[in-house]
Design a protein around this motif. Structure first.
Motif, short mmCIF file in Angstrom:
data_model
loop_
_atom_site.label_atom_id
_atom_site.label_comp_id
_atom_site.label_asym_id
_atom_site.label_seq_id
_atom_site.Cartn_x
_atom_site.Cartn_y
_atom_site.Cartn_z
N VAL A 26 33.22 55.72 39.92
CA VAL A 26 33.16 54.62 40.88
C VAL A 26 33.79 53.37 40.27
O VAL A 26 34.57 52.66 40.92
N TRP A 27 33.46 53.13 39.01
CA TRP A 27 34.05 51.97 38.31
C TRP A 27 35.58 52.02 38.38
O TRP A 27 36.24 51.04 38.70
N GLU A 28 36.14 53.18 38.07
CA GLU A 28 37.60 53.30 38.05
C GLU A 28 38.18 53.13 39.45
O GLU A 28 39.26 52.53 39.62
N ALA A 29 37.45 53.62 40.46
CA ALA A 29 37.92 53.46 41.84
C ALA A 29 37.92 51.99 42.25
O ALA A 29 38.86 51.49 42.89
N VAL A 30 36.84 51.28 41.85
CA VAL A 30 36.75 49.85 42.17
C VAL A 30 37.88 49.10 41.45
O VAL A 30 38.56 48.25 42.02
N TYR A 31 38.07 49.45 40.20
CA TYR A 31 39.10 48.78 39.40
C TYR A 31 40.49 48.99 40.03
O TYR A 31 41.29 48.06 40.15
#
Ligand SMILES: [Zn+2]
Lengths: 96, 1006
Positions: free
Chosen positions: B832-837
């Protein structure tokens, strides 16, 4: 290291526990009804006996339950462990 | 190093327990020493005629091997087993001779034979007891600058290693029914008796071989067998039983509460082929139902002038070297004794073919049949004699003796030529562990010794440790102790022949024909304490043995009075004219013998020294080159420097990004607790200062928690997910104690409330997305949630999905910007972090660390509990009086807030500080005063709690706790700086977006 008897788990080494100080000091039902002196008494003053002492213990690295125990502050010998809400086993003999 | 032809001139061709088929070679001060497997370093040295092994602690006198065991005070060697495997102060008598050891003597310069510090010996009349205390007092400043460093450089015993220790050490916890400490006759009998019950028995012994005194008993028979054969049979019987654990090379060094015994087992210091995978030492922590102390006794030396010359040793030790190691400590041996046991040693020496003379301080009438028997062997026995001194320099060459009569008139001197001397001044039971168990030793006049008194813990002593020196009696006593410990009743007798020679007449200090006050008759060899030092201490008014011990240093340090204790007590008793029991004995402290730091530390070193917690997003931050800081046990990313950036530049960039666009922050370390149940709201009402009943599900509130004393304990955003379910967040460091605090009240005060508390810190990872563009970044990723201002306002929580996985989405703003905290399960956090980033790239999303987070929150005046509070700060002090629900009749801490001192006007209150020089960033912790020209000590008004450079403001900002701070707005005060004082103006503790309008972010201009 003491050997502490948890009423739920049995005898376990002291490092699994945290001592919570003197037992049987109930929080007043209505703290606002107490004057400053009485509240300070409740908050800060403890008996610190030489001899049998009723203490609160938390089996923090075990079942997570609080219980009470009687410990001799001179010899460190435990004479009883009992659950919260139970009467002190040597009730009436405190201060000996 | 493989010369097999090195002669061992003092080794017998036959006998002993060494293995002549396994030669070993090691170095001593650069010289190759040959020995055999089964040798100690001491026995191998003696086999090669080496007696001189060290210089004494204070006077640097030449010293030799005195004993054969842990009581050795002199032969302390620096031993290296290879790179990083070196340590000082090893007893040569306890180190097993092993191929490749490099051993060195200590406490001399430039060499053992020519030691410049030996000048101290000539200065001995000056360096008396208490010398340091008396001499180096004035002038006062000289102590730190001159005396102490010089004394320490000259005095230290051994050199601490400086390299990393490559060895492994482990801890082991064990339980048993009966722990037997000591495997001599009494210990083995106890183990045999106890093991028959089937109960779990552990036998620990400090020696490499089990057997204690039976290992060198060449004369006794037990139940018709030789001692050696009986020992072999007993050990075979114990080994055959699965309920018995035998631990040789294991020293029980500490006896603690509730029968908790600490022991150290040495595993790879001894020759054990292929054992490199083993740890070096294992620390055993044993919890025993019953303990049998069969720790034996230590022989006492005799006190006379120059009784410390190399070659002078304990009589029983000579017997050990002869019989166990097949080594002759000398060829012409004089025994000097005040008791019977040395007669056996003399007989054994004679049987080994050595030239033997016996000197007994007791009158002929007191020596009974012993002297007659020895004379019958052709040994000269001089009874009623005293020893006046020794001759020789680096090695004893003769013993000066003279007859004494009943009134201690000394006859004419005679020097008996010799190359070794065996002393026996009687025996002292090893009551160390008993004393550690809090037992009080009691004095027995008949054996002039303290023996274990009433047991305080579940233990019993047996054998020589209890003053029972007779072999048959020790066996029987051991058996009974073992049986009782195992809950059996049963006694057994043992037939021993010939009867053990026991009994002695105490001799504190042998009578002399010269001025006794000039004679240095050593009683504590390790600490260089002579009999006259003890007498001097008493003359100077030290009457308590504990004081005499500290003043003279007798029985201190690693020795713990093994050889010296009774001599010192006896001398104090004589000098005071009080019986020994009235003088009392010192307390023995753990450890019984020194324990390596490695054994104590165990596996808790390097990365395992202190556990480090990392979040599921840690590796991402590492890959981005983040700089980390410890926060409690956590490691958190502090800032994310780009190439060439320092912290200041990186933090300024990160802050700008959050204020102008959007930042992303790992807030997973926040403590999280779920409070669930029908009474959840009532419980929250009682625990927090705020009111919770009216908080609608789907809404969040900043919660403040006090301890019963009224001081701020913790804070954090709380979301109400349902009427009976709260998602509580705590400070990163406070998670565990907040849960404990809640549990305490729930279990012990309000057990009628139906509430369940669950820590979910590890389950929910938190991705903070903060900044005006935050909504735009997450909007494409969420489903099942309406992000519009109306549907999802500030301080709301929604349950839905992000990137297809469940989320608890909080709209909160610790930065003061429009912001979301995305809670997702830890397993999905990285994705999720990478998607948000990725989604944020077009908006310039910038990862920021804890440093920027602190700047951003401080700009808005948000406190951090534990940084801006310190356990003495009330809500009012922190400017959070609005958090207190006035309508609630009670909550934890409420009553305390009404105490007079909690509402005093001069309490320290949270304020902002503006520095007169805008660029100056104050030190956190800097003290604040009203007048820097006031005389010292100045009155401190408070201190700086948070201080940063604010890019958004263009000047530094600081929060501070200042006495009566709220009434000082506008005043100029002064904060300390490394060079002096800086003028500061007291301001409101909010520096940016004073009205909190930015939390609506781009909604405002959407
Ligand atoms: Zn438990």
């Amino acid at each position: 290291m003491l050997l502490v008897n948890c009423p739920y788990c049995g005898a376990r080494p002291e490092i699994e526990f945290r001592c919570g100080g003197e037992a049987h000091i109930a929080r007043p039902v209505q703290p606002s009804a107490l004057d400053d002196e009485a509240w300070a008494e409740h908050l800060y003053f403890r008996t610190n006996p030489k001899g049998t002492h009723a203490e609160r213990w938390l089996h923090v690295h075990g079942c997570g339950r609080w219980f009470n125990a009687l410990r001799d502050t001179v010899s460190d010998a435990f004479t009883a462990s009992y659950t919260m809400g139970e009467q002190r086993p040597d009730a009436g003999k405190e201060g000996e | 190093m493989a010369p097999t032809t090195v002669a061992q001139p003092y080794r017998f061709a036959k006998g002993g327990r060494i293995d002549r088929t396994r030669p070993v070679h090691f170095l001593f001060n650069g010289r190759t020493i040959a020995g055999f497997a089964g040798d100690s370093v001491a026995s191998a040295l003696l086999a090669n005629g080496v007696h001189l092994v060290g210089r004494s602690f204070k006077y640097h006198r030449p010293r030799g091997i005195l004993s054969h065991g842990v009581d050795e005070p002199n032969a302390l060697l620096d031993v290296s087993r290879g790179p990083g495997r070196r340590d000082p102060n090893n007893r040569a008598t306890m180190v097993e001779a092993t191929d490749g050891l490099v051993t060195r003597s200590q406490n001399h310069w430039p060499s053992l034979k020519r030691d410049i510090w030996a000048v101290n010996d000539l200065l001995a009349p000056i360096i008396v007891a208490g010398f340091y205390y008396k001499t180096f007092k004035w002038p006062r400043t000289f102590w730190h600058r001159l005396y102490e460093p010089a004394i320490r450089a000259a005095a230290g015993l051994g050199l601490a290693p400086t390299e990393d220790d490559p060895d492994r050490y482990v801890h082991r916890h064990a339980h048993c029914d009966v722990l037997v400490i000591g495997s001599g006759p009494a210990g083995l009998a106890a183990a045999l008796a106890a093991s028959g019950s089937g109960k779990r028995v552990i036998v620990a012994d400090e020696q490499a071989e089990l057997g204690g005194t039976l290992l060198h008993d060449a004369s006794s028979t037990i139940d018709g067998e030789s001692a050696e054969a009986w020992l072999a049979g007993a050990l075979a019987m114990l080994r055959a039983q699965r309920n018995v654990t035998l631990l040789p090379r294991t020293t029980a060094f500490g006896y603690y509460n509730h029968n908790h015994i600490a022991m150290v087992e040495r595993l790879v210091d001894h020759p054990a082929p292929g054992s490199t995978a083993l740890p070096r030492e294992r620390l055993w922590q044993v919890r025993a139902k019953q303990v049998v102390l069969a720790t034996g006794a230590h022989e006492r030396p005799l006190a006379f002038a120059d009784n410390d010359r190399p070659g002078i040793m304990m009589a029983e030790s000579i017997r050990v070297f002869l019989n166990r190691y097949a080594v002759a400590p000398g060829r012409r041996i004089v025994f000097a004794t005040s008791g019977a046991s040395a007669y056996q040693a003399a007989a054994d020496a004679k049987a080994a073919g050595l030239d033997v003379t016996m000197v007994d301080t007791r009158p002929e009438a007191g020596c009974g049949v012993q002297s007659a028997r020895l004379r019958a062997l052709g040994i000269e026995v001089l009874t009623g004699h005293t020893v006046l001194g020794s001759v020789g320099r680096m090695k004893v060459r003769g013993l000066i003796v003279a007859p004494r009569d009943a009134t201690d008139r000394i006859g004419s001197r005679r020097t008996i030529a010799c190359d070794a001397v065996g002393l026996s001044g009687g025996w002292t039971p090893a009551v160390h562990l008993f004393s550690q168990s809090r037992g009080k030793p009691v004095y027995r006049d008949d054996i002039d010794a303290f023996v274990p008194g009433t047991s305080v813990q579940a233990e019993r002593s047996a054998g020589a440790a209890k003053g029972t020196y007779d072999l048959a009696a020790a066996l029987a006593e051991g058996w009974r102790a073992g049986a009782e410990a195992a809950g059996l009743d049963g006694t057994r007798s043992f037939a021993v022949s010939p009867p053990t020679r026991t009994g002695f007449t105490p001799a504190r200090k042998l009578p002399t024909d010269v001025d006794a006050s000039r004679v240095r008759a050593f009683i504590d060899f390790q600490n260089d304490v002579a009999a006259k030092d003890v007498e001097l201490a008493v003359r100077e008014g030290f009457e308590s043995v504990e004081h005499v011990k500290r003043y003279t240093t007798t029985g201190m340090a690693t020795d713990q009075g093994k050889t010296s204790n009774m001599a010192a007590l006896g001398l104090v008793s004589d000098a005071l004219g009080r019986p020994v029991p009235q003088v009392g004995t010192t307390t023995f402290r753990p450890p019984y013998t020194p324990v390596s730091f490695g054994a104590i530390v165990g596996q808790a070193r390097d990365a395992l020294f202190d556990p480090i917690r990392t979040t599921p997003l840690h590796d991402w931050a590492v890959a981005q080159g983040a700089v980390f800081e410890p926060v409690g046990l956590w490691r958190r990313a502090r800032f994310f420097p780009k190439r060439g950036e320092d912290m200041h530049a990186a933090v300024a960039r990160e802050c700008r990004a959050v204020r102008s666009a959007v930042g992303i922050f790992d807030a997973s370390t926040l403590g999280k607790i779920e409070v669930v149940g029908p009474d959840a709201a009532e419980f929250m009402n009682r625990i927090y200062t705020n009111a919770w009943a009216k908080l609608e599900p789907g809404r969040c509130r900043y919660g403040l928690m006090l301890k019963e004393d009224g001081f701020i304990f913790d804070d954090g955003v709380v979301a109400r997910l349902a009427r009976d379910r709260f998602h509580v967040t705590t400070t990163t460091g406070g998670a565990a104690r907040v849960l404990a605090h809640m549990e305490d009240y729930l279990q012990t005060e309000w057990s009628n409330l139906q509430v369940y508390l669950t820590s979910v810190t590890e389950q929910w990872s938190v991705i903070a997305v903060q900044g005006p563009r935050a909504r735009a970044v997450i909007a494409p990723l969420v489903s099942g949630m309406d992000l519009s201002q109306e549907a999802f306002p500030h301080m709301a929580v929604r349950i839905g999905k992000i990137c297809g996985v469940p989320t608890r989405l909080f709209r909160v703003a610790f930065t003061g910007e429009l912001g979301y905290e995305v809670n997702v399960s830890a397993d999905h956090a990285r994705a999720v972090w990478e998607a948000v980033y990725e989604s944020g790239r077009t908006f310039g999303i910038t990862p920021y660390g804890t440093e920027a987070m602190h700047v951003l929150r401080a700009e808005r005046g948000f406190i951090v509990v534990g940084q801006d509070t310190d356990g003495t700060v009330t809500p009012e002090d922190a400017g959070l009086a609005a958090m207190i629900a006035k309508t609630k009749p009670d909550f934890v801490g409420k009553r305390s807030l009404m105490r007079p001192d909690m509402v005093a006007a001069d309490r320290k209150q949270l304020v902002g500080l503006a520095t007169q020089v805008p660029q100056l960033v104050l030190d956190e912790g800097a003290q604040i005063v009203a007048d820097p020209r006031a005389p010292i000590p100045m009155k401190m008004l408070g201190h700086v709690t948070s201080s940063y450079w604010s890019t958004a403001c263009g000047h530094s900002i600081a929060l501070a706790l200042v006495s009566g701070g709220c009434a000082r707005l506008g005043q100029t005060l002064y904060a300390t700086t490394p060079t002096g004082f800086a003028a500061v103006r007291v301001v409101e503790p909010v520096f940016f977006d004073r009205h909190g309008e930015r939390v609506n972010g781009d909604f405002a201009h959407a």
